[in-house]
Structures are given as C-alpha cells and as structure tokens.
Design a protein around this motif. Structure first.
Motif, PDB file in Angstrom:
ATOM      1  N   TYR A  20       0.835  -1.216   0.000  1.00 14.67           N
ATOM      2  CA  TYR A  20       0.000   0.000   0.000  1.00 14.67           C
ATOM      3  C   TYR A  20       0.865   1.260   0.000  1.00 14.67           C
ATOM      4  CZ  TYR A  20      -3.921  -3.115   0.992  1.00 14.67           C
ATOM      5  OH  TYR A  20      -4.850  -4.114   0.916  1.00 14.67           O
ATOM      6  N   ARG A  21       1.997   1.196   0.713  1.00 19.89           N
ATOM      7  CA  ARG A  21       2.911   2.348   0.681  1.00 19.89           C
ATOM      8  C   ARG A  21       3.419   2.578  -0.747  1.00 19.89           C
ATOM      9  NH1 ARG A  21       1.863   4.039   5.098  1.00 19.89           N
ATOM     10  NH2 ARG A  21       3.350   4.607   6.737  1.00 19.89           N
ATOM     11  N   PHE A  22       3.736   1.478  -1.465  1.00 16.50           N
ATOM     12  CA  PHE A  22       4.252   1.609  -2.832  1.00 16.50           C
ATOM     13  C   PHE A  22       3.174   2.179  -3.749  1.00 16.50           C
ATOM     14  CE2 PHE A  22       5.300  -0.041  -7.096  1.00 16.50           C
ATOM     15  CZ  PHE A  22       6.539   0.566  -7.245  1.00 16.50           C
ATOM     16  N   ILE A  23       1.947   1.686  -3.580  1.00 14.30           N
ATOM     17  CA  ILE A  23       0.835   2.217  -4.393  1.00 14.30           C
ATOM     18  C   ILE A  23       0.679   3.721  -4.145  1.00 14.30           C
ATOM     19  CG2 ILE A  23      -1.687   2.192  -4.667  1.00 14.30           C
ATOM     20  CD1 ILE A  23      -1.609  -0.823  -4.131  1.00 14.30           C
ATOM     21  N   ASP A  24       0.762   4.081  -2.880  1.00 12.13           N
ATOM     22  CA  ASP A  24       0.626   5.483  -2.502  1.00 12.13           C
ATOM     23  C   ASP A  24       1.748   6.317  -3.142  1.00 12.13           C
ATOM     24  OD1 ASP A  24      -0.803   7.420  -1.139  1.00 12.13           O
ATOM     25  OD2 ASP A  24       0.391   7.242   0.681  1.00 12.13           O
ATOM     26  N   ALA A  25       2.962   5.760  -3.105  1.00 14.25           N
ATOM     27  CA  ALA A  25       4.102   6.483  -3.681  1.00 14.25           C
ATOM     28  C   ALA A  25       3.924   6.660  -5.188  1.00 14.25           C
ATOM     29  CB  ALA A  25       5.403   5.734  -3.369  1.00 14.25           C
ATOM     30  N   LEU A  26       3.457   5.594  -5.876  1.00 17.11           N
ATOM     31  CA  LEU A  26       3.202   5.694  -7.321  1.00 17.11           C
ATOM     32  C   LEU A  26       2.185   6.800  -7.605  1.00 17.11           C
ATOM     33  CD1 LEU A  26       2.583   2.147  -8.923  1.00 17.11           C
ATOM     34  CD2 LEU A  26       4.403   3.760  -9.487  1.00 17.11           C
ATOM     35  N   ALA A  27       1.096   6.757  -6.822  1.00 19.73           N
ATOM     36  CA  ALA A  27       0.007   7.710  -7.057  1.00 19.73           C
ATOM     37  C   ALA A  27       0.461   9.139  -6.752  1.00 19.73           C
ATOM     38  CB  ALA A  27      -1.197   7.335  -6.196  1.00 19.73           C
ATOM     39  N   GLN A  28       1.175   9.291  -5.633  1.00 17.61           N
ATOM     40  CA  GLN A  28       1.605  10.654  -5.267  1.00 17.61           C
ATOM     41  C   GLN A  28       2.607  11.219  -6.266  1.00 17.61           C
ATOM     42  OE1 GLN A  28       2.479  11.889  -1.293  1.00 17.61           O
ATOM     43  NE2 GLN A  28       1.340  10.204  -0.378  1.00 17.61           N
ATOM     44  N   ALA A  29       3.475  10.326  -6.792  1.00 17.28           N
ATOM     45  CA  ALA A  29       4.444  10.796  -7.791  1.00 17.28           C
ATOM     46  C   ALA A  29       3.715  11.216  -9.062  1.00 17.28           C
ATOM     47  CB  ALA A  29       5.470   9.699  -8.077  1.00 17.28           C
ATOM     48  N   GLY A  30       2.695  10.419  -9.441  1.00 16.95           N
ATOM     49  CA  GLY A  30       1.908  10.773 -10.628  1.00 16.95           C
ATOM     50  C   GLY A  30       1.202  12.102 -10.443  1.00 16.95           C
ATOM     51  N   THR A  31       0.684  12.301  -9.245  1.00 18.46           N
ATOM     52  CA  THR A  31      -0.008  13.568  -8.952  1.00 18.46           C
ATOM     53  C   THR A  31       0.974  14.735  -8.989  1.00 18.46           C
ATOM     54  OG1 THR A  31      -1.543  12.362  -7.534  1.00 18.46           O
ATOM     55  CG2 THR A  31      -1.497  14.737  -7.279  1.00 18.46           C
ATOM     56  N   ALA A  32       2.161  14.512  -8.394  1.00 17.69           N
ATOM     57  CA  ALA A  32       3.165  15.591  -8.365  1.00 17.69           C
ATOM     58  C   ALA A  32       3.579  15.985  -9.775  1.00 17.69           C
ATOM     59  CB  ALA A  32       4.380  15.138  -7.555  1.00 17.69           C
ATOM     60  N   LEU A  33       3.538  14.994 -10.696  1.00 16.81           N
ATOM     61  CA  LEU A  33       3.945  15.291 -12.080  1.00 16.81           C
ATOM     62  C   LEU A  33       2.798  15.880 -12.907  1.00 16.81           C
ATOM     63  CD1 LEU A  33       6.212  12.171 -12.740  1.00 16.81           C
ATOM     64  CD2 LEU A  33       6.945  14.554 -12.528  1.00 16.81           C
ATOM     65  N   GLY A  34       1.575  15.911 -12.323  1.00 20.54           N
ATOM     66  CA  GLY A  34       0.513  16.628 -13.035  1.00 20.54           C
ATOM     67  C   GLY A  34      -0.782  15.880 -13.269  1.00 20.54           C
ATOM     68  N   LEU A  35      -0.868  14.579 -12.908  1.00 20.39           N
ATOM     69  CA  LEU A  35      -2.145  13.861 -13.099  1.00 20.39           C
ATOM     70  C   LEU A  35      -3.144  14.275 -12.022  1.00 20.39           C
ATOM     71  CD1 LEU A  35      -1.624  10.014 -13.771  1.00 20.39           C
ATOM     72  CD2 LEU A  35      -2.646  11.708 -15.298  1.00 20.39           C
ATOM     73  N   PRO A  36      -4.436  14.281 -12.335  1.00 19.29           N
ATOM     74  CA  PRO A  36      -5.427  14.476 -11.268  1.00 19.29           C
ATOM     75  C   PRO A  36      -5.255  13.388 -10.205  1.00 19.29           C
ATOM     76  CG  PRO A  36      -6.467  14.557 -13.433  1.00 19.29           C
ATOM     77  CD  PRO A  36      -5.048  14.121 -13.666  1.00 19.29           C
ATOM     78  N   GLU A  37      -5.405  13.772  -8.910  1.00 19.97           N
ATOM     79  CA  GLU A  37      -5.099  12.877  -7.797  1.00 19.97           C
ATOM     80  C   GLU A  37      -5.900  11.573  -7.859  1.00 19.97           C
ATOM     81  OE1 GLU A  37      -5.337  15.035  -4.131  1.00 19.97           O
ATOM     82  OE2 GLU A  37      -5.068  13.216  -2.931  1.00 19.97           O
ATOM     83  N   ASP A  38      -7.219  11.677  -8.099  1.00 22.25           N
ATOM     84  CA  ASP A  38      -8.054  10.464  -8.079  1.00 22.25           C
ATOM     85  C   ASP A  38      -7.700   9.537  -9.234  1.00 22.25           C
ATOM     86  OD1 ASP A  38      -9.051  12.384  -9.810  1.00 22.25           O
ATOM     87  OD2 ASP A  38     -11.135  11.767  -9.559  1.00 22.25           O
TER      88      ASP A  38
END
Ligand SMILES: NC(=O)C1=CN([C@@H]2O[C@H](COP(=O)(O)OP(=O)(O)OC[C@H]3O[C@@H](n4cnc5c(N)ncnc54)[C@H](O)[C@@H]3O)[C@@H](O)[C@H]2O)C=CC1
Ligand SMILES: O=C(O)[C@@H]1CCC=N1
Length: 266
Positions: free
Chosen positions: A172-190
C-alpha cells in the motif's frame, strides 16, 4: 468454494483480521450459528453469529481461533478443552507458548494477511504437534481465505510475517508512492490513484503463472532505450530498492522475534 463448519468455533478477538476471516467463512458457507465471537469492544458481527463480551466461564469449542493482539495474551483465561483445536494468528507467539497456556488437543499457528477478506490472502500454517485430523481442519478453515501453505519450520514465521503478513502494508505504501508521484507530475489525484492500484493489480496477476520471474517480466516491459529502463535505472541505482525492502523485512522480522520473546515471558 463452499465449506461446512468443523463443529463449533469460538473466535476470540474480532478486530481487523478476526472480522476479515469471519466474513470470508460466512461467505464460504459456514453456518453463522456455529460461530461465537468473543470481543469486549467490537461493534457488530455478521447476522447469526453469537457475540459475547467475555468468554463463557465453562464449556469449550471444537475450534478456538485466537485473533487478539499478542500483547493481550497475558489477560486470556485458559480457554479450550481436551477436544479443542487452537488456531492462533498472533504475530510472533510460539506454539510452545500457546500450548503451555491453553489446555487444548492441538495447536496450529497461522499467519494470514488482510486480503483474506476477499479470498485473495496468503495463509502460512505450522503445527509441530498437530495430527492429521487437526491439520485437515485447519486446511478446511483456511482454504476459502486464499493461498494456503504449510511451513517446514516454525522459525520461518518471522520471515513470513514480515513478507506476506505485513506485506500488504508495504505494498500500500508503494501504491501510494506511485500515485503521489503521478499527482506531483501533473495527473489528477483520483485518476493517479486509480491507475496506480490497477497497475499493481494487473502486474501481480500477470506475474502469477506467467512462466517467467519478475526480473524477466520487468525486462519485457523495458524497451531498450525506452522509458521503463530510464525509471528502472533509478530504482536499481546502488541496489536502492532492494536494500530498502531488505531493511524493511529485517525490521518486521526482528519485531516478530521480540513479540515471541515478550509472550514467552508474559
Ligand atoms: N491486521 C493484520 O493485517 C494482521 C494481523 N495479524 C494478527 O492478528 C491479531 C489481531 O490483529 P488485528 O485484527 O489487526 O488487531 P485489532 O486490534 O483490529 O483486533 C483485536 C481485537 O481484539 C479485541 N480484544 C481486545 N481484548 C480482548 C479480550 N480480552 N478478549 C477478546 N477480544 C479482545 C479488540 O476489541 C479487537 O477487536 C494480532 O495478533 C496480529 O498479530 C496477523 C496477520 C495480519
Ligand atoms: O503488524 C502486525 O503486527 C500484524 C502482523 C502482520 C500484520 N499485522
């Protein structure tokens, strides 16, 4: 998969894991009337299951499932009887510790993980003194929970607890890291979170039965000179990810050994 209860079941501790297993057993066909959940605090249990706030003063079940915290073991009365199979999911707590506390016929240790609630968990089992009948009962109860395997040696529980017991927390931490990195690069969070979850789910499903190891599968994703290789070069630099995961499992396994010692002395 549909199973019938191997007699009466007392489930002591109906928190995150106890409730997850119970939900799956009921879904798999176990008669709720055969189950008594014993928990002073849990809010509710599935329809038909008896909920007691403390263990009955007498009587004993066919199967006693222990799903309290290891630190709560010291407060437990000596439940069970000469016909009882005790199945304990307590991290660290050893078979000898359990056998010394509970007057039961046989002890089986189990280490499940949270995805057992949807039948996609991992359950490791061991019971040095458990006879064929006890092992068959444990197999029957664990089968609806996911991948069930017996360990050759009880000492392996420390590693298994770190890898598959705690493992969902690390994933779950890895999933969170993937998602947060994607968000930081510009994808919508959800959207980043949906894509991260689906990517981990699909990659794991493909790896199961692919006939190739994860290293080869990673190479299949990585086109020479492409995007994946650029990213893998970061993960692989100084074996960074390998070292981090090794230290993570080391810490969890060490904690399991500490819990074992504390329970031995409780
Ligand atoms: N959460 C997980 O993913 C996993 C947990 N485990 C093991 O499962 C056990 C339970 O963990 P969780 O469900 O996460 O904890 P939890 O805190 O969610 O559940 C423990 C339950 O025990 C109850 N309880 C407290 N004192 C009690 C007593 N005297 N008699 C009966 N019930 C009592 C609490 O009210 C609570 O509902 C632990 O031993 C842990 O090592 C094993 C594998 C995975
Ligand atoms: O964190 C814990 O101690 C328990 C055991 C494995 C998963 N949860």
């Amino acid at each position: 998969m549909s199973i019938s209860a191997p007699g009466s079941i007392w489930l002591v501790g109906c928190g995150n894991m106890g409730a997850a297993m119970l939900r799956r057993w009921i879904a798999a066909g176990i008669d709720p009337a055969s189950v008594t959940a014993i928990d002073p605090y849990t809010a509710a249990v599935p329809d038909g299951v008896t909920l007691l706030r403390q263990a009955p003063a007498d009587g004993a079940p066919d199967v006693l499932v222990l799903a309290i915290k290891p630190q709560q073991l010291g407060a437990m009365p000596p439940l069970g009887g000469p016909g009882t199979l005790l199945i304990s999911i307590l991290a660290g707590v050893e078979e000898a510790t359990l056998a010394a506390r509970f007057p039961v016929r046989a002890v089986v240790r189990a280490m499940p993980n949270l995805p057992v609630s949807i039948g996609k968990g991992v359950v490791a089992l061991h019971g040095a003194q458990a006879d064929a009948a006890a092992r068959a009962t444990a197999d029957l109860l664990m089968a609806p929970l996911g991948r069930v395997e017996w360990l050759a040696d009880e000492g392996l529980f420390h590693i298994v607890t770190a890898l598959s017991g705690s493992g969902p927390g690390f994933v779950y931490r890895f999933i969170d890291a993937l998602a947060q990195a994607g968000t930081a690069l510009g994808l919508p969070e959800d959207q980043a979170l949906r894509f991260a979850i689906a990517t981990v789910e699909g990659a794991a499903a493909l790896a199961d039965g692919a006939g190739a190891g994860p290293a080869e599968l990673a190479d299949r994703v990585a086109s020479p000179g492409g995007t994946t290789r650029a990213g893998l070069d970061v993960l692989d630099r100084d074996a960074g990810l390998m070292r981090l995961v090794r230290e993570t499992l080391d810490a969890a396994a060490r904690r399991s050994a500490e819990l074992a010692e504390a329970a031995r002395n409780a």
